[in-house]
Design a protein around this motif. Structure first.
Motif, PDB file in Angstrom:
ATOM      1  N   ASP A  79      -7.593 -57.570  -1.334  1.00 31.49           N
ATOM      2  CA  ASP A  79      -7.071 -58.294  -0.167  1.00 31.49           C
ATOM      3  C   ASP A  79      -8.053 -58.133   0.986  1.00 31.49           C
ATOM      4  O   ASP A  79      -8.243 -57.025   1.501  1.00 31.49           O
ATOM      5  CB  ASP A  79      -5.699 -57.738   0.215  1.00 31.49           C
ATOM      6  CG  ASP A  79      -5.052 -58.510   1.357  1.00 31.49           C
ATOM      7  OD1 ASP A  79      -5.666 -59.492   1.820  1.00 31.49           O
ATOM      8  OD2 ASP A  79      -3.951 -58.125   1.786  1.00 31.49           O
ATOM      9  N   ASP A  80      -8.698 -59.215   1.388  1.00 36.54           N
ATOM     10  CA  ASP A  80      -9.681 -59.144   2.473  1.00 36.54           C
ATOM     11  C   ASP A  80      -9.244 -59.905   3.721  1.00 36.54           C
ATOM     12  O   ASP A  80     -10.067 -60.248   4.569  1.00 36.54           O
ATOM     13  CB  ASP A  80     -11.030 -59.682   2.000  1.00 36.54           C
ATOM     14  CG  ASP A  80     -10.954 -61.146   1.586  1.00 36.54           C
ATOM     15  OD1 ASP A  80      -9.829 -61.696   1.511  1.00 36.54           O
ATOM     16  OD2 ASP A  80     -12.021 -61.746   1.338  1.00 36.54           O
ATOM     17  N   ARG A  81      -7.948 -60.185   3.861  1.00 40.57           N
ATOM     18  CA  ARG A  81      -7.465 -60.898   5.040  1.00 40.57           C
ATOM     19  C   ARG A  81      -7.672 -60.053   6.300  1.00 40.57           C
ATOM     20  O   ARG A  81      -7.530 -58.828   6.269  1.00 40.57           O
ATOM     21  CB  ARG A  81      -5.985 -61.256   4.875  1.00 40.57           C
ATOM     22  CG  ARG A  81      -5.733 -62.375   3.882  1.00 40.57           C
ATOM     23  CD  ARG A  81      -4.250 -62.566   3.650  1.00 40.57           C
ATOM     24  NE  ARG A  81      -3.649 -61.394   3.020  1.00 40.57           N
ATOM     25  CZ  ARG A  81      -2.342 -61.270   2.766  1.00 40.57           C
ATOM     26  NH1 ARG A  81      -1.507 -62.245   3.116  1.00 40.57           N
ATOM     27  NH2 ARG A  81      -1.887 -60.181   2.177  1.00 40.57           N
ATOM     28  N   ARG A  82      -7.960 -60.727   7.399  1.00 40.57           N
ATOM     29  CA  ARG A  82      -8.263 -60.051   8.669  1.00 40.57           C
ATOM     30  C   ARG A  82      -7.011 -60.071   9.533  1.00 40.57           C
ATOM     31  O   ARG A  82      -6.656 -61.092  10.116  1.00 40.57           O
ATOM     32  CB  ARG A  82      -9.410 -60.758   9.394  1.00 40.57           C
ATOM     33  CG  ARG A  82     -10.609 -61.084   8.519  1.00 40.57           C
ATOM     34  CD  ARG A  82     -11.342 -59.834   8.107  1.00 40.57           C
ATOM     35  NE  ARG A  82     -12.008 -59.197   9.238  1.00 40.57           N
ATOM     36  CZ  ARG A  82     -12.549 -57.984   9.178  1.00 40.57           C
ATOM     37  NH1 ARG A  82     -12.467 -57.274   8.058  1.00 40.57           N
ATOM     38  NH2 ARG A  82     -13.155 -57.482  10.227  1.00 40.57           N
ATOM     39  N   PHE A  83      -6.322 -58.923   9.608  1.00 42.50           N
ATOM     40  CA  PHE A  83      -5.085 -58.828  10.377  1.00 42.50           C
ATOM     41  C   PHE A  83      -5.352 -58.200  11.743  1.00 42.50           C
ATOM     42  O   PHE A  83      -6.086 -57.215  11.857  1.00 42.50           O
ATOM     43  CB  PHE A  83      -4.050 -57.992   9.628  1.00 42.50           C
ATOM     44  CG  PHE A  83      -3.507 -58.650   8.393  1.00 42.50           C
ATOM     45  CD1 PHE A  83      -2.849 -59.862   8.469  1.00 42.50           C
ATOM     46  CD2 PHE A  83      -3.649 -58.045   7.158  1.00 42.50           C
ATOM     47  CE1 PHE A  83      -2.345 -60.471   7.337  1.00 42.50           C
ATOM     48  CE2 PHE A  83      -3.150 -58.645   6.010  1.00 42.50           C
ATOM     49  CZ  PHE A  83      -2.498 -59.865   6.095  1.00 42.50           C
ATOM     50  N   LEU A 127      -0.975 -69.037   5.689  1.00 45.25           N
ATOM     51  CA  LEU A 127      -2.001 -69.943   6.233  1.00 45.25           C
ATOM     52  C   LEU A 127      -2.406 -70.926   5.134  1.00 45.25           C
ATOM     53  O   LEU A 127      -3.494 -70.842   4.549  1.00 45.25           O
ATOM     54  CB  LEU A 127      -3.198 -69.151   6.735  1.00 45.25           C
ATOM     55  CG  LEU A 127      -2.922 -68.096   7.815  1.00 45.25           C
ATOM     56  CD1 LEU A 127      -4.204 -67.397   8.220  1.00 45.25           C
ATOM     57  CD2 LEU A 127      -2.259 -68.730   9.019  1.00 45.25           C
ATOM     58  N   PRO A 166      -9.069 -56.244  13.608  1.00 45.63           N
ATOM     59  CA  PRO A 166      -9.215 -55.865  12.194  1.00 45.63           C
ATOM     60  C   PRO A 166     -10.297 -54.808  12.020  1.00 45.63           C
ATOM     61  O   PRO A 166     -11.327 -54.822  12.701  1.00 45.63           O
ATOM     62  CB  PRO A 166      -9.610 -57.187  11.526  1.00 45.63           C
ATOM     63  CG  PRO A 166      -9.067 -58.248  12.435  1.00 45.63           C
ATOM     64  CD  PRO A 166      -9.180 -57.697  13.815  1.00 45.63           C
ATOM     65  N   ASP A 200     -11.808 -62.253  15.896  1.00 47.88           N
ATOM     66  CA  ASP A 200     -11.941 -62.128  14.448  1.00 47.88           C
ATOM     67  C   ASP A 200     -10.687 -62.665  13.763  1.00 47.88           C
ATOM     68  O   ASP A 200     -10.156 -62.056  12.838  1.00 47.88           O
ATOM     69  CB  ASP A 200     -12.181 -60.662  14.074  1.00 47.88           C
ATOM     70  CG  ASP A 200     -12.694 -60.505  12.639  1.00 47.88           C
ATOM     71  OD1 ASP A 200     -13.060 -61.517  12.032  1.00 47.88           O
ATOM     72  OD2 ASP A 200     -12.698 -59.368  12.141  1.00 47.88           O
ATOM     73  N   THR A 201     -10.202 -63.800  14.235  1.00 45.52           N
ATOM     74  CA  THR A 201      -8.970 -64.362  13.685  1.00 45.52           C
ATOM     75  C   THR A 201      -9.243 -65.108  12.381  1.00 45.52           C
ATOM     76  O   THR A 201     -10.353 -65.564  12.126  1.00 45.52           O
ATOM     77  CB  THR A 201      -8.326 -65.326  14.693  1.00 45.52           C
ATOM     78  OG1 THR A 201      -9.310 -66.298  15.099  1.00 45.52           O
ATOM     79  CG2 THR A 201      -7.842 -64.578  15.919  1.00 45.52           C
ATOM     80  N   GLN A 202      -8.185 -65.214  11.568  1.00 46.55           N
ATOM     81  CA  GLN A 202      -8.288 -65.951  10.314  1.00 46.55           C
ATOM     82  C   GLN A 202      -8.438 -67.451  10.610  1.00 46.55           C
ATOM     83  O   GLN A 202      -7.745 -67.991  11.475  1.00 46.55           O
ATOM     84  CB  GLN A 202      -7.037 -65.726   9.475  1.00 46.55           C
ATOM     85  CG  GLN A 202      -6.930 -64.324   8.880  1.00 46.55           C
ATOM     86  CD  GLN A 202      -7.803 -64.167   7.653  1.00 46.55           C
ATOM     87  OE1 GLN A 202      -8.845 -63.537   7.695  1.00 46.55           O
ATOM     88  NE2 GLN A 202      -7.389 -64.769   6.553  1.00 46.55           N
TER      89      GLN A 202
END
Length: 770
Positions: A311-315, A421, A549, A590-592
């Motif tokens: 999981d590489d999502r930027r939270f 998303l 993140p 650094d938003t998705q």
């Protein structure tokens, strides 16, 4: 002033004029340190008066000791002079062109306005500065008066050295200026020389009294030896300061930081942010935040987050939200806390319930806090539950999420509702955000579209007009406004990110107006400006603080977040979707990425809700903002209002004094003993400098004190007789004697207060005066 007093003041003090000079150096050094720190909005010229009022305190303390005034009388006279001089000097800063009356008026008005901000308007912070300048001035005056009185009245320099040294070190530790070390060097030298000189004088007096040796030779020997020791000690300290590599107090600083974070949160409410203040190196996620001139954190580890591998999502890790803009900060208003047991639904009973039409997935994160100051739960957007006992704080009667408190360093697992998303029903895409419309709940509009007076000035208005012109090229939805602003603020060629701009915003009405004019600042400047401009367009927006993140090891699913990732951004509300984060800070965002998605029908634009004007103090029109400390203006209305405040203050003071007098006159209500009554009488008289000599008997002391206050001779004799009969004669007093003792004690408690106004004009040898 009579002839004897003039002669006492003209003659050199027993301690010597050099001692007076050293005392002045001690006190003035502390004032220089406070002045150098530029504690009031970075304006050092506003605190240049501190050394001068310190000298005033030293002079008054010295005169009181030399004139042999009683301690209460001397301190009362010093306080009276301070009350006259310090407000006048502060008024000259705020109203330099006014006369004495106008300057007093300015100081009083600024202090009253600060009290009204807190007590009447209920504001979380105040931009007034007159009250802060007044406290600093009175503190420095008191330092000087206390030091001179302790040295020349009692010959005790240790107390002033400890007290003034503590103030100096505390200011140095809170000020980001390495040059302050020289104030400590100067203070140390003056303190050591003063101690050496007074000790040499004591030894010389002892040799004279005992008639042994040459007193002058002994005194010179002590002074020469002490001077050599001082110079070696100072030189060695400077060498160690420049070359030492160890940090023996580093552990203490780390342990003290959590408490200092709480203290700083409280201080932010009552004093303006000092741009030169030393940062604690840690973010503080409290119920209010004051935006100063610097942003500073460290690279110390903050969080370790375990998530599924791959999981590489930027939270964005949200900690706190704020609903009220205070011109130079944010706060959470009308907060309410509620306990949440482990595993309980976090958002139950709040207004942050997730819309049923929003596509979400429940994700689980194991979070390990690595710093003791992190006592809040971190989560992407909406936390569902935590496996540890927590306390949720909500804002306002409707209960909007503010933060979740948890014990520091306690690992926890948080389940969060994460937005999808993707172009699916209820998913987040650009076109779905455009199609969300403006059908906002009433309570959302009321709380999150508030714009306080003074938040938007000439430059911010022009900036908003530029955004409106760009949005006209698009359908003009709330998403378009947010997207245009986010894109524009990320343009580093037009908006400069900097973590240090002390003093830049001192003359502006708000952080938003300052950022719009100078186009530089850190994340809180970017986010505050975007939030307020969106609110001006009637779009519900709030400021959020937390962490960016971190660094993710995709193979293991371990994400590491450092304290340097502390950040501020905004969340915008979209009907049917909920809160969506936007980050306008260029270079850090650094938003998705959001997919465009299929085109959605955009609803007919309803009339925009007007931005709600907060119940904050009115501000002067653009172009008439005062750059004086406190920002207050003098008018006839202010003067009449202050007259009422003065009358109320006098009435309250009279009521308090009357209550104290009645309580004092009522006398003791418990069991009494003759020894206790005698000790209480002696203790009260000693406070005014009329204690007994070590060799005086009870009868001798009562007679001597009766010579000073002839009206209470019978009561003093009653107390002394009862004391002697019980202590030495082993007698038991009957009820009549005890009643007489009680009545005498009640009268003495009041009559002895007159000692505060008596001079040392009685025969020496009767009662000891200090």
């Amino acid at each position: 002033m009579n002839g004897s007093m003039r002669s006492r003041l003209a003659a050199a003090p027993a301690e010597g004029w050099i001692s007076l000079f050293l005392v002045a150096v001690l006190a003035v050094t502390v004032a220089w340190s406070l002045d150098d720190a530029a504690l009031v909005l970075g304006r050092r010229e506003w605190t240049d008066f501190l050394p001068w009022v310190t000298l005033g305190g030293v002079i008054v303390g010295f005169i009181g000791a030399r004139a042999r005034w009683n301690r209460p009388v001397a301190h009362l006279i010093g306080a009276a002079f301070a009350a006259l001089i310090v407000p006048l000097i502060i008024g000259s800063i705020g109203d330099p062109a006014g006369g004495a009356a106008e300057r007093y008026q300015w100081t009083a008005n600024s202090v009253v306005q600060a009290v009204i901000d807190f007590a009447v308007r209920g504001l979380p912070v105040t931009r007034q500065t007159g009250h802060y300048l007044l406290v600093l001035g009175l503190l420095c005056w008191a330092n000087g008066q206390f030091a001179a009185s302790a040295v020349f009245r009692h010959g005790r320099p240790i107390g002033p050295i400890i007290v003034l040294g503590t103030v100096l070190v505390a200011n140095m530790s809170a000020t980001d200026n390495d040059a302050q070390i020289w104030f400590l060097v100067l203070f140390s030298m003056a303190a050591l020389f003063l101690l050496t000189r007074l000790h040499a004088l004591d030894e010389r007096a002892t040799w004279i009294r005992r008639r042994i040796g040459d007193p002058t030779t002994v005194g010179s020997l002590y002074l020469r030896g002490g001077t050599v020791f001082i110079m070696i000690a100072i030189f060695g300290s400077l060498v160690l300061t420049a070359s030492a590599r160890s940090a023996p107090l580093a552990g203490f600083w780390d342990d003290a930081r959590p408490a200092l974070v709480g203290v700083s949160q409280w201080l932010q409410r009552i004093i303006p942010a000092a741009p030169g203040a030393r940062q604690l190196g840690v973010p503080s996620f409290g119920q209010q935040v004051t935006i100063g001139g610097t942003w500073s954190t460290t690279n110390a580890p903050a969080l370790e987050i375990s998530r599924p591998s791959g999981d590489d999502r930027r939270f964005y890790w949200r900690a706190t939200t704020y609903d009220q803009f205070t011109l130079f900060g944010w706060s959470a208003t009308d907060t309410v806390e509620a306990a949440r047991p482990a595993g309980a639904s976090t958002l139950d009973g709040t207004r942050d319930s997730i819309p049923t039409t929003s596509a979400r997935t429940a994700e689980t994160f194991r979070i390990v806090p690595l710093s003791e100051f992190l006592n809040v739960v971190f989560s992407p957007i909406d936390p569902l539950s935590v496996d540890q006992p927590t306390r949720i704080t909500t804002s306002g009667p409707d209960g909007f999420f503010q933060a979740i408190a948890i014990e520091p360093r306690v690992p926890y697992t948080v389940r969060a509702s994460v937005e999808t998303l993707a172009d699916v029903p209820g998913g987040v895409t650009e076109n779905r955000l455009r199609a969300a419309g403006r059908n906002y709940p009433t309570d959302i509009v009321t709380r999150y579209t508030t714009v306080p007076p003074g938040a938007i000035g000439t430059f911010a208005t022009a900036l908003l007009a530029d955004f409106e012109a760009k949005v006209k090229q698009t359908p003009g939805t709330p998403y378009d406004f947010a997207n245009v602003m986010e894109t524009e603020f990320r343009n580093s060629s037009r908006w400069h990110y900097t973590t240090s701009l002390p003093g830049v915003c001192n003359g502006d009405s708000s952080i938003v107006e300052c950022f719009a004019q100078y186009r530089q600042g850190f994340c809180e400047y970017f986010a505050s400006t975007m939030a307020i401009l969106l609110r001006k367009e009637g779009i519900p927006t709030r400021l959020v603080e937390g962490f960016l993140p971190g660094q993710i090891d995709v193979a293991t699913g371990l994400e590491k977040v450092n304290s340097s990732a502390a950040h501020a951004w905004v969340e915008v509300y979209f009907p049917g979707i909920g809160w969506k984060e936007f980050d306008p800070t260029g270079g850090l965002a650094d938003t998705q990425p959001i997919l465009p998605g299929a085109v959605q029908p955009i609803p007919t634009l309803a009339p925009r809700p007007s931005a709600v004007v907060a119940n904050l103090p009115p501000r002067a029109p653009a172009g008439e903002q005062s750059t004086r400390p406190g920002g207050s203006r003098t008018s006839s209305t202010d003067r009449s209002g202050n007259a009422a405040y003065i009358a109320i203050a006098i009435a309250l003071l009279a009521a308090v004094l009357a209550g104290v007098f009645l309580a004092y006159r009522r006398g003791p209500r418990g069991a009494m003993t003759p020894e206790g009554v005698y000790a209480s009488v002696v203790g009260l008289a000693r406070r005014f400098g009329f204690g007994p000599r070590p060799t005086q008997t009870a009868f001798e002391y009562a007679a001597a004190l009766g010579d000073v206050l002839p009206g209470i001779r019978p009561e003093l004799q009653t107390v002394a007789t009862a004391k002697v009969e019980v202590a030495y004669g082993r007698r038991e007093l009957g009820d009549d004697r005890l009643k007489a003792l009680r009545d005498s004690y009640r009268r003495l408690r009041v009559s002895l207060l007159r000692l505060a106004f008596r001079r040392g004009d009685r025969p020496r040898g009767s009662v000891t005066r200090r």
